[in-house]
Design a protein around this motif. Structure first.
Motif, mmCIF file in Angstrom:
data_model
loop_
_atom_site.group_PDB
_atom_site.id
_atom_site.type_symbol
_atom_site.label_atom_id
_atom_site.label_comp_id
_atom_site.label_asym_id
_atom_site.label_seq_id
_atom_site.Cartn_x
_atom_site.Cartn_y
_atom_site.Cartn_z
ATOM 1 N N LEU A 15 22.921 53.100 -30.416
ATOM 2 C CA LEU A 15 22.502 53.074 -31.778
ATOM 3 C C LEU A 15 22.387 54.072 -32.485
ATOM 4 N N GLY A 16 23.043 53.873 -33.708
ATOM 5 C CA GLY A 16 22.989 54.788 -34.643
ATOM 6 C C GLY A 16 24.322 55.706 -34.512
ATOM 7 N N THR A 17 25.391 55.332 -33.844
ATOM 8 C CA THR A 17 26.270 56.323 -33.638
ATOM 9 C C THR A 17 27.637 55.638 -33.983
ATOM 10 N N ASP A 18 28.704 56.742 -34.016
ATOM 11 C CA ASP A 18 30.056 56.186 -34.002
ATOM 12 C C ASP A 18 30.550 55.408 -32.927
ATOM 13 N N THR A 19 29.953 55.709 -31.525
ATOM 14 C CA THR A 19 30.416 55.194 -30.598
ATOM 15 C C THR A 19 29.798 53.620 -30.581
ATOM 16 N N LEU A 20 28.718 53.508 -31.238
ATOM 17 C CA LEU A 20 28.591 51.971 -31.545
ATOM 18 C C LEU A 20 29.507 51.304 -32.243
ATOM 19 N N ARG A 21 29.917 51.967 -33.420
ATOM 20 C CA ARG A 21 30.921 51.396 -34.426
ATOM 21 C C ARG A 21 32.214 51.207 -33.695
ATOM 22 N N HIS A 22 32.560 51.775 -32.685
ATOM 23 C CA HIS A 22 33.873 51.780 -32.267
ATOM 24 C C HIS A 22 33.860 51.064 -30.720
ATOM 25 N N SER A 23 32.673 50.336 -30.367
ATOM 26 C CA SER A 23 32.516 49.759 -29.245
ATOM 27 C C SER A 23 32.591 48.291 -29.414
ATOM 28 N N GLY A 24 32.427 47.393 -28.637
ATOM 29 C CA GLY A 24 32.242 45.916 -28.805
ATOM 30 C C GLY A 24 30.612 45.522 -28.939
ATOM 31 N N ALA A 25 29.583 46.514 -29.106
ATOM 32 C CA ALA A 25 28.303 46.186 -28.933
ATOM 33 C C ALA A 25 27.926 45.478 -30.239
ATOM 34 N N LYS A 26 26.844 44.686 -30.263
ATOM 35 C CA LYS A 26 26.098 44.174 -31.510
ATOM 36 C C LYS A 26 24.544 44.655 -31.748
ATOM 37 N N VAL A 27 24.284 44.799 -33.055
ATOM 38 C CA VAL A 27 22.987 45.169 -33.102
ATOM 39 C C VAL A 27 22.023 43.968 -33.692
ATOM 40 N N VAL A 28 20.947 43.686 -33.076
ATOM 41 C CA VAL A 28 20.058 42.568 -33.694
ATOM 42 C C VAL A 28 18.595 42.814 -33.729
ATOM 43 N N GLN A 29 18.147 42.079 -34.315
ATOM 44 C CA GLN A 29 16.557 42.269 -34.633
ATOM 45 C C GLN A 29 15.704 41.751 -33.133
ATOM 46 N N ASP A 30 15.238 42.374 -32.340
ATOM 47 C CA ASP A 30 14.744 42.162 -30.962
ATOM 48 C C ASP A 30 13.520 41.097 -31.506
ATOM 49 N N PRO A 31 13.481 39.728 -30.889
ATOM 50 C CA PRO A 31 12.673 38.748 -31.416
ATOM 51 C C PRO A 31 11.373 39.216 -30.846
ATOM 52 N N PHE A 32 11.246 40.054 -29.898
ATOM 53 C CA PHE A 32 9.773 40.537 -29.203
ATOM 54 C C PHE A 32 9.148 41.550 -29.986
ATOM 55 N N THR A 33 10.027 42.685 -30.187
ATOM 56 C CA THR A 33 9.236 43.914 -30.974
ATOM 57 C C THR A 33 9.433 43.990 -32.429
ATOM 58 N N GLY A 34 10.468 43.085 -32.788
ATOM 59 C CA GLY A 34 10.782 43.210 -34.214
ATOM 60 C C GLY A 34 11.831 44.233 -34.577
ATOM 61 N N ASP A 35 12.023 45.282 -33.324
ATOM 62 C CA ASP A 35 12.972 46.459 -33.616
ATOM 63 C C ASP A 35 14.486 46.152 -33.501
ATOM 64 N N PRO A 36 15.240 46.957 -34.163
ATOM 65 C CA PRO A 36 16.683 46.744 -33.783
ATOM 66 C C PRO A 36 16.781 47.087 -32.160
ATOM 67 N N ILE A 37 18.153 46.096 -31.669
ATOM 68 C CA ILE A 37 18.197 46.572 -30.294
ATOM 69 C C ILE A 37 19.679 46.303 -30.155
ATOM 70 N N CYS A 38 20.233 46.981 -29.148
ATOM 71 C CA CYS A 38 21.740 46.969 -29.128
ATOM 72 C C CYS A 38 22.043 45.774 -27.840
ATOM 73 N N LEU A 39 23.015 44.816 -28.151
ATOM 74 C CA LEU A 39 23.492 44.121 -27.146
ATOM 75 C C LEU A 39 24.549 44.387 -26.801
ATOM 76 N N VAL A 40 25.005 44.302 -25.503
ATOM 77 C CA VAL A 40 26.458 44.942 -24.941
ATOM 78 C C VAL A 40 26.594 43.714 -24.210
ATOM 79 N N PRO A 41 28.200 43.129 -24.302
ATOM 80 C CA PRO A 41 28.430 41.990 -23.509
ATOM 81 C C PRO A 41 28.742 42.120 -22.159
ATOM 82 N N ALA A 42 28.653 40.891 -21.417
ATOM 83 C CA ALA A 42 28.817 40.976 -19.934
ATOM 84 C C ALA A 42 30.424 41.482 -19.550
#
Lengths: 267, 322
Positions: free
Chosen positions: B151-178
């Protein structure tokens, strides 16, 4: 009064080792951080629990430091547990790891770290480096991150060429807003001339101390930004005889890690 | 769940049900003998265009002999999971075998940095932790796994991850594909002819990757009797039905070491890391791989028994590796 001679690397190792606390946990990266942890264990923090990304939990690494032992037998000697990478990082994400230690190519005012590339674009970088490794995990998940880098002005920049691992991003509250764990972040930056912390309110780098005999102006010269100055600026003591003896005779007698630019300071 | 941010990287992704179908039709449940030569294993199980992963590190228990065989067979267009990797990525790119790299840690030596800068291999940015987590998701049969970093980095930007709003905490969370690699290579201490395998010491994701990958090649220092596994089941790292081939390759991690067995050969590792350009790369590949028939010949002609004995002698620490 005498004169003590040492390398810039030895100074960084000693300064970083003095920061660690006994009976705490530290996530240790490859190379210099391994040597810092060994020195600290022998001299200051005999009960420090070292955690390595490749699954060694609490080893008492054998000395001398052998190059290329990341995961090898001397590096994982007498561990509490041998496990794998997903579990090793789990200790950090659940809050068990007090300190993390990483290196950097560049840092900015908020302690964000670049270890990926210099110049050019992502697709065609001027120079490409190994990338995050476990650095992004360490900087994101440990309570207090210690960044170790050589004191060269070109490494302290206003804008990183690439944000590999997060510091305080663009200021107070930014880590939490991004979704990073609450209450984490860079804590100290150890360089070959200075010790730097972060202001509690603004999260900006704050100069805490300079090496004996070095002027503040020398530390700040050429930096791409101006850090805050702590009201009680400390003098960093050069490496002690005992620290140097352990480093040179026990930990790294062949000078694989401790070699570097020669420095001298009055004792 | 709203997607708040998307990384730009291309990803190799397999729908979990497609992976289940693969397992249903291709993975033999009955124990059959899978012992074969490295030539046979790589020829049968590695195809051009495959996604390739391996365990552990370049310096310790890496599947170096299998990697050399891939290079010898001049496989093409491989996509490499560069987790904790030092010289394998350089050799696979320098030999023209790999065209894409998922980067966790891609060191050291200047060759690989240079070819990336020249745009001759495509790289996608991840971290050691996120690649291991992707492998865990692959092994859990789930399409993605949430994690608290990138989260918050260029590493994220150049990865294939996505950030969503976590339905449990309401905070942003990073999802990485299997991650479900086509091929997983692993060098182990002990295996039997069916593919049961034991690793002593730590690992990156040996079980996860074996479970998540379509094809699994095990090379081993030692072949043991299958009954040994049932005597001490807690020592089994990988059960046979995940495994497609077993290759008996003593010193198969050379120039790396294997814990409790032999030490790494730093002189040879330095030789690989000293490669800075294509000409030097070709000289190395010719001398140590293309001109050499197989692993046994490599050990005989390029390392020698005297050197191997020295490496065995240096592996003085035995505690825990049995």
């Amino acid at each position: 009064m005498g004169v003590v001679e040492f390398t810039d690397t030895e100074l960084m190792i000693c300064s970083a080792a003095r920061l660690l606390e006994d009976r705490k946990t530290v996530f240790v990266g490859w190379g210099m951080p391994q040597v810092v942890a060994m020195l600290a264990e022998r001299l200051y923090t005999p009960n420090l629990v070292q955690v390595f990304e490749f699954g060694a939990i609490g080893p008492r690494s054998l000395t001398p430091f052998v190059r290329g032992t990341m995961g090898g037998p001397s590096n994982v000697y007498q561990s509490l547990q041998w496990i794998n990478m997903n579990w090793a990082f789990s200790y950090a994400v659940t809050g068990y790891i007090d300190y993390g230690m990483i290196g950097a190519l560049q840092v900015d005012l908020y302690g964000n770290v670049n270890s990926t590339l210099l110049g050019g674009t992502y697709e065609r970088p001027g120079r490409r480096f190994p990338g995050s490794g476990g650095g992004n995990e360490v900087a994101s998940l440990c309570w207090k991150t210690i960044i170790v880098l050589k004191h060269e002005p070109r490494r302290f920049v206003k804008l990183l060429d690439f944000v590999t691992s997060p510091g305080y991003l663009d200021g107070p509250g930014a880590r939490e807003k991004a979704g990073l764990p609450r209450g984490t972040g860079p804590w100290r930056v150890v360089t070959s001339k200075a010790l730097i912390g972060f202001d509690e309110v603004t999260k900006k780098m704050t100069l805490l101390g300079v090496l004996r005999g070095v002027k503040v102006a020398d530390v700040l010269e050429g930096m791409g930004f101006e850090p805050l100055l702590d009201a009680k600026l400390q003098e960093i003591e050069p490496p002690l005889d005992e620290e140097l003896r352990i480093l040179r005779q026990e930990v790294d007698p062949s000078g694989l890690i401790i070699r570097g630019e020669r420095m001298r300071t009055e004792r | 769940m709203d997607v708040l941010f998307e990384g730009q990287a291309e990803i190799r992704f397999t729908h979990p049900d497609d992976f289940r179908e693969w397992v249903r039709t291709h993975k033999k449940r009955e124990p059959v003998e899978k012992l074969m030569t490295e030539r046979e294993a790589i020829a049968r199980l590695v195809s051009d265009g495959d996604y390739l992963a391996y365990d552990f590190s370049s310096l310790t228990r890496g599947p170096q002999a299998l990697v050399r065989e891939i290079i010898r067979q001049r496989k093409r267009d491989l996509w490499v999971c560069a987790e904790f990797t030092l010289h394998e990525s350089a050799l696979l790119v320098g030999s023209g075998c790999a065209s894409r790299i998922d980067v966790g840690f891609m060191g050291y030596g200047s060759y690989i940095g240079k070819v990336v800068a020249e745009g001759r291999v495509r790289v996608f940015e991840w971290t050691n932790g996120s690649l291991a987590f992707r492998m865990l998701a692959g092994a859990r049969g789930i399409p993605f796994i949430p994690m608290r970093n990138l989260l918050g980095t260029d590493t994220l930007r150049h990865s294939g991850a996505k950030v969503v709003q976590d339905p449990f905490t309401g905070d942003p969370i990073c999802l990485v594909p299997a991650l479900n690699p086509d091929v997983f290579l692993v060098h182990v201490h002990q295996a039997d002819v069916f593919g049961n395998a034991r690793i002593f010491g730590t690992n990156l994701f040996a079980l996860e990757a074996a479970m998540a990958s379509k094809k699994v090649i095990v090379s081993c220092e030692e072949i043991i009797d299958p009954s040994e596994f049932r005597k001490e089941p807690s020592k089994t790292t990988i059960p046979y039905f995940l495994v497609d081939a077993v290759v008996h390759l003593p010193f198969g991690a050379y120039p790396g070491g294997v814990q409790g067995r032999y030490d790494l050969d730093l002189e040879h590792i330095d030789k690989v890391n000293a490669i800075t350009n294509d000409q030097e790369m070709q000289v190395y590949l010719q001398e140590y791989i293309y001109d050499i028939e197989d692993h046994t010949t490599f050990l005989e002609k390029k390392v020698g028994w005297k050197r191997l004995q020295e490496l065995i002698r240096r592996a003085a620490i035995k505690e825990g590796y049995h």
